[in-house]
Design a protein around this motif. Structure first.
Motif, PDB file in Angstrom:
ATOM      1  N   UNK A 124     -23.039   1.296   1.291  1.00  0.00           N
ATOM      2  CA  UNK A 124     -22.122   2.366   0.282  1.00  0.00           C
ATOM      3  C   UNK A 124     -22.157   2.376  -1.296  1.00  0.00           C
ATOM      4  N   UNK A 125     -21.929   1.377  -1.722  1.00  0.00           N
ATOM      5  CA  UNK A 125     -22.193   1.433  -3.643  1.00  0.00           C
ATOM      6  C   UNK A 125     -23.703   1.980  -3.496  1.00  0.00           C
ATOM      7  N   UNK A 126     -24.209   1.072  -2.548  1.00  0.00           N
ATOM      8  CA  UNK A 126     -25.816   1.251  -3.331  1.00  0.00           C
ATOM      9  C   UNK A 126     -26.217   2.702  -2.740  1.00  0.00           C
ATOM     10  N   UNK A 127     -25.808   2.943  -1.290  1.00  0.00           N
ATOM     11  CA  UNK A 127     -26.374   4.792  -1.312  1.00  0.00           C
ATOM     12  C   UNK A 127     -25.436   5.815  -2.631  1.00  0.00           C
ATOM     13  N   UNK A 128     -24.620   5.497  -2.942  1.00  0.00           N
ATOM     14  CA  UNK A 128     -23.199   6.463  -3.862  1.00  0.00           C
ATOM     15  C   UNK A 128     -24.365   6.611  -5.180  1.00  0.00           C
ATOM     16  N   UNK A 129     -24.726   5.167  -5.709  1.00  0.00           N
ATOM     17  CA  UNK A 129     -25.312   4.992  -6.609  1.00  0.00           C
ATOM     18  C   UNK A 129     -26.890   5.405  -6.570  1.00  0.00           C
ATOM     19  N   UNK A 130     -27.495   5.722  -5.681  1.00  0.00           N
ATOM     20  CA  UNK A 130     -28.663   5.715  -5.537  1.00  0.00           C
ATOM     21  C   UNK A 130     -28.948   7.549  -5.857  1.00  0.00           C
ATOM     22  N   UNK A 131     -27.454   8.462  -4.788  1.00  0.00           N
ATOM     23  CA  UNK A 131     -27.978   9.571  -4.128  1.00  0.00           C
ATOM     24  C   UNK A 131     -27.408   9.702  -6.666  1.00  0.00           C
ATOM     25  N   UNK A 132     -26.323   9.232  -7.013  1.00  0.00           N
ATOM     26  CA  UNK A 132     -25.579   9.977  -7.761  1.00  0.00           C
ATOM     27  C   UNK A 132     -27.240  10.378  -8.840  1.00  0.00           C
ATOM     28  N   UNK A 133     -27.971   9.153  -8.699  1.00  0.00           N
ATOM     29  CA  UNK A 133     -29.080   9.143  -9.412  1.00  0.00           C
ATOM     30  C   UNK A 133     -30.661   9.893  -9.035  1.00  0.00           C
ATOM     31  N   UNK A 134     -30.372  11.029  -8.285  1.00  0.00           N
ATOM     32  CA  UNK A 134     -30.950  11.524  -7.698  1.00  0.00           C
ATOM     33  C   UNK A 134     -32.327  11.518  -6.900  1.00  0.00           C
ATOM     34  N   UNK A 135     -31.636   9.708  -6.072  1.00  0.00           N
ATOM     35  CA  UNK A 135     -32.570   9.483  -5.070  1.00  0.00           C
ATOM     36  C   UNK A 135     -32.420   9.612  -3.284  1.00  0.00           C
ATOM     37  N   UNK A 136     -32.739   9.591  -2.804  1.00  0.00           N
ATOM     38  CA  UNK A 136     -32.215   9.387  -0.541  1.00  0.00           C
ATOM     39  C   UNK A 136     -32.643   8.133  -0.209  1.00  0.00           C
ATOM     40  N   UNK A 137     -31.717   8.088   0.534  1.00  0.00           N
ATOM     41  CA  UNK A 137     -31.856   6.622   0.252  1.00  0.00           C
ATOM     42  C   UNK A 137     -31.874   6.357   2.102  1.00  0.00           C
ATOM     43  N   UNK A 138     -32.345   4.991   2.956  1.00  0.00           N
ATOM     44  CA  UNK A 138     -32.771   4.979   4.177  1.00  0.00           C
ATOM     45  C   UNK A 138     -32.370   3.750   4.407  1.00  0.00           C
ATOM     46  N   UNK A 139     -31.844   3.407   5.894  1.00  0.00           N
ATOM     47  CA  UNK A 139     -31.851   2.418   6.239  1.00  0.00           C
ATOM     48  C   UNK A 139     -32.991   2.096   7.240  1.00  0.00           C
ATOM     49  N   UNK A 140     -34.139   1.335   7.459  1.00  0.00           N
ATOM     50  CA  UNK A 140     -35.095   1.264   8.083  1.00  0.00           C
ATOM     51  C   UNK A 140     -34.957  -0.871   8.033  1.00  0.00           C
ATOM     52  N   UNK A 141     -36.271  -0.538   9.732  1.00  0.00           N
ATOM     53  CA  UNK A 141     -36.218  -2.272   9.658  1.00  0.00           C
ATOM     54  C   UNK A 141     -35.776  -2.648  10.650  1.00  0.00           C
ATOM     55  N   UNK A 142     -34.677  -2.052  11.404  1.00  0.00           N
ATOM     56  CA  UNK A 142     -33.220  -3.131  12.124  1.00  0.00           C
ATOM     57  C   UNK A 142     -33.751  -3.428  13.212  1.00  0.00           C
ATOM     58  N   UNK A 143     -33.536  -4.585  13.656  1.00  0.00           N
ATOM     59  CA  UNK A 143     -33.945  -5.693  14.856  1.00  0.00           C
ATOM     60  C   UNK A 143     -35.457  -5.706  13.633  1.00  0.00           C
ATOM     61  N   UNK A 144     -36.391  -6.161  12.584  1.00  0.00           N
ATOM     62  CA  UNK A 144     -37.152  -6.667  12.345  1.00  0.00           C
ATOM     63  C   UNK A 144     -36.881  -8.541  12.473  1.00  0.00           C
ATOM     64  N   UNK A 145     -37.934  -8.844  11.858  1.00  0.00           N
ATOM     65  CA  UNK A 145     -37.371 -10.406  11.643  1.00  0.00           C
ATOM     66  C   UNK A 145     -36.980 -10.456  10.261  1.00  0.00           C
ATOM     67  N   UNK A 146     -36.904  -9.632   9.090  1.00  0.00           N
ATOM     68  CA  UNK A 146     -36.439 -10.210   8.207  1.00  0.00           C
ATOM     69  C   UNK A 146     -35.013  -8.793   8.309  1.00  0.00           C
TER      70      UNK A 146
END
Length: 188
Positions: A124-146
């Motif tokens: 949530x901290x990362x998302x809030x910070x990035x959005x405040x700088x004009x970025x979109x945020x996505x969570x991806x790769x759930x279930x992948x090896x890493x």
């Protein structure tokens, strides 16, 4: 309680349960071809199926456990896994023993709640910070090896950029915003 699992080539057989680890060790020691080795600091136990007879019985506390070489592929060892399991029929006022898989990582049960809370708070901290700088945020790769990762991009931009995995190191970040700022600067 300890569950004896026999594992070979993505096939797993839960065989029997023991009250103590010592009982489990006494049982598996009776299996022909049983070997215990130390590999890279870890205790590894296995059975060479070529050393099993066509049919045999191991008698343990009056219980008869049948085993056969025909139950296993002959060319690969059968891993012996004695894993502790909790008996929920016994009253207990604590978190059960063992571990829980959280995405691509295994966390001790007594640490799972704190781990997930810290992981999600940092996200949530990362998302809030990035959005405040004009970025979109996505969570991806759930279930992948890493495991799951955070991606970001400038609004209306085509390409996503990798920031980091939501792994145990991410959970330990104290200065999340500082990390993100540094990572963004490196990408530019």
């Amino acid at each position: 309680m300890y569950l004896l699992e026999l594992y070979q080539n993505n096939y797993s057989k839960d065989l029997v349960v023991f009250e103590t680890l010592e009982e489990g060790k006494d049982f598996v020691a009776q299996i022909p071809g049983y070997t215990q080795e130390n590999e890279d600091g870890f205790e590894v136990e296995y059975v060479n199926p070529k050393q099993l007879p066509d049919y045999m019985e191991i008698v343990f506390n009056g219980n008869i456990v049948p085993l056969s070489r025909f139950s296993f592929e002959p060319e690969e060892n059968v891993e012996i896994i004695l894993k502790e399991i909790s008996n929920l029929s016994v009253k207990n006022d604590k978190v059960i023993e063992g571990a829980t898989k959280v995405d691509a990582y295994v966390v001790n049960n007594d640490e799972v709640k704190a781990y997930i809370e810290a992981r999600e708070a940092n996200f949530r901290k990362v998302k809030t910070f990035l959005e405040s700088k004009g970025y979109e945020v996505d969570r991806s790769f759930f279930g992948s090896e890493d495991g799951e990762a955070i991606l970001y991009r400038k609004k209306d931009a085509k390409d996503w950029h990798f920031l980091c995995h939501l792994d145990p190191i991410f959970v330990e970040f104290e200065d999340v915003e500082g990390y993100v700022e540094e990572a963004i600067e490196e990408m530019q």
